[in-house]
Design a protein around this motif. Sequence first.
Motif, PDB file in Angstrom:
ATOM      1  N   VAL A  30     -25.126 -14.032 -40.486  1.00 24.36           N
ATOM      2  CA  VAL A  30     -26.463 -13.467 -40.519  1.00 24.36           C
ATOM      3  C   VAL A  30     -26.633 -12.738 -41.840  1.00 24.36           C
ATOM      4  CG1 VAL A  30     -28.039 -11.831 -39.442  1.00 24.36           C
ATOM      5  CG2 VAL A  30     -26.561 -13.244 -38.018  1.00 24.36           C
ATOM      6  N   ASP A  31     -27.694 -13.093 -42.560  1.00 23.72           N
ATOM      7  CA  ASP A  31     -27.968 -12.476 -43.857  1.00 23.72           C
ATOM      8  C   ASP A  31     -29.342 -11.828 -43.788  1.00 23.72           C
ATOM      9  OD1 ASP A  31     -27.925 -11.691 -46.466  1.00 23.72           O
ATOM     10  OD2 ASP A  31     -27.949 -13.703 -47.312  1.00 23.72           O
ATOM     11  N   THR A  32     -29.411 -10.654 -43.174  1.00 21.97           N
ATOM     12  CA  THR A  32     -30.703  -9.999 -43.018  1.00 21.97           C
ATOM     13  C   THR A  32     -31.291  -9.666 -44.381  1.00 21.97           C
ATOM     14  OG1 THR A  32     -29.641  -7.858 -42.792  1.00 21.97           O
ATOM     15  CG2 THR A  32     -30.144  -9.025 -40.762  1.00 21.97           C
ATOM     16  N   GLY A  68     -42.661 -18.309 -37.029  1.00 20.64           N
ATOM     17  CA  GLY A  68     -43.700 -17.986 -36.071  1.00 20.64           C
ATOM     18  C   GLY A  68     -43.524 -18.654 -34.721  1.00 20.64           C
ATOM     19  N   ASP A  69     -44.343 -18.197 -33.797  1.00 20.44           N
ATOM     20  CA  ASP A  69     -44.348 -18.622 -32.399  1.00 20.44           C
ATOM     21  C   ASP A  69     -45.810 -18.848 -32.044  1.00 20.44           C
ATOM     22  OD1 ASP A  69     -44.818 -18.186 -29.579  1.00 20.44           O
ATOM     23  OD2 ASP A  69     -42.888 -17.172 -29.397  1.00 20.44           O
ATOM     24  N   SER A  98     -32.015 -21.066 -38.316  1.00 19.81           N
ATOM     25  CA  SER A  98     -32.140 -20.586 -39.700  1.00 19.81           C
ATOM     26  C   SER A  98     -32.828 -19.227 -39.722  1.00 19.81           C
ATOM     27  CB  SER A  98     -32.879 -21.598 -40.578  1.00 19.81           C
ATOM     28  OG  SER A  98     -34.272 -21.578 -40.352  1.00 19.81           O
ATOM     29  N   GLY A  99     -33.784 -19.021 -38.818  1.00 21.68           N
ATOM     30  CA  GLY A  99     -34.431 -17.722 -38.719  1.00 21.68           C
ATOM     31  C   GLY A  99     -33.465 -16.649 -38.233  1.00 21.68           C
ATOM     32  N   ALA A 100     -32.708 -16.963 -37.212  1.00 27.70           N
ATOM     33  CA  ALA A 100     -31.725 -15.997 -36.697  1.00 27.70           C
ATOM     34  C   ALA A 100     -30.704 -15.650 -37.779  1.00 27.70           C
ATOM     35  CB  ALA A 100     -31.042 -16.563 -35.460  1.00 27.70           C
ATOM     36  N   VAL A 125     -34.224 -12.810 -38.563  1.00 27.35           N
ATOM     37  CA  VAL A 125     -35.494 -12.769 -37.840  1.00 27.35           C
ATOM     38  C   VAL A 125     -35.208 -12.351 -36.399  1.00 27.35           C
ATOM     39  CG1 VAL A 125     -37.438 -14.156 -36.996  1.00 27.35           C
ATOM     40  CG2 VAL A 125     -36.530 -14.548 -39.303  1.00 27.35           C
ATOM     41  N   ASN A 126     -35.953 -11.358 -35.932  1.00 28.50           N
ATOM     42  CA  ASN A 126     -35.779 -10.930 -34.548  1.00 28.50           C
ATOM     43  C   ASN A 126     -37.111 -10.745 -33.837  1.00 28.50           C
ATOM     44  OD1 ASN A 126     -36.614  -8.649 -35.843  1.00 28.50           O
ATOM     45  ND2 ASN A 126     -34.782  -7.459 -35.436  1.00 28.50           N
ATOM     46  N   GLY A 127     -38.177 -11.150 -34.478  1.00 25.02           N
ATOM     47  CA  GLY A 127     -39.506 -11.091 -33.891  1.00 25.02           C
ATOM     48  C   GLY A 127     -40.455 -11.928 -34.724  1.00 25.02           C
ATOM     49  N   THR A 128     -41.647 -12.118 -34.191  1.00 23.13           N
ATOM     50  CA  THR A 128     -42.615 -12.943 -34.905  1.00 23.13           C
ATOM     51  C   THR A 128     -43.933 -12.198 -35.047  1.00 23.13           C
ATOM     52  OG1 THR A 128     -43.270 -13.998 -32.823  1.00 23.13           O
ATOM     53  CG2 THR A 128     -41.614 -15.138 -34.158  1.00 23.13           C
TER      54      THR A 128
END
Length: 185
Positions: free
Chosen positions: A7-9, A36-37, A145-147, A151-154
């Motif tokens: 994970v590379d925040t 997005g969602d 890829s988002g995780a 990414v932890n929300g949209t």
Amino acid sequence: MTTPFRVDTGRLAAPVTEIDHIRGPATAPVTLVEYGDYQCPYCGMAHPVVQELLRERPNVVRFVYRHFPLTNVHPFAEVAAETAEAAGVRERFWQMHDWLFEHQDQFDPVHLAAGVEEVGLPVDEVVQEVNDHIYLDRIRRDFVSGARSGVNGTPTFFINGLRHDGGYSLPELLTAVDQVATVAG
């Protein structure tokens, strides 16, 4: 010990490639990536902002949309993403993408089928493909890829590979994009 799931925040873990859904010129100095969602109300509010941003900075911003369906709170988000992917293989991703955000309250099967038809796609084929989950690997690749990018929300935005932790109102995004464009230019 190392882990294969790094994970590379703060940084985009997967670079933008030709398999991404992209709007705008390849030569744009700024690339805006959104995770997005389709069922997320905040993504729904961000959608017209991104559209206006692209209208106001047509040669400055290249926009990339990646799926990040939060299925634990949005039960139809994954089906909507699969529907967008089915449209994508028929060169109508962006039309379906826009329809989904404009009709977030209509994600039941009957309304989704009507949206597919409205976008000009073969309803029976798309419904079968979605029911067979043939695009689920694509959606899960985006999600992972988002995780990996933290990414932890949209919606979550990245500007030229760096996470945008500011707001997503039009003035805030314009300021962020213009600052990056100045540095990139």
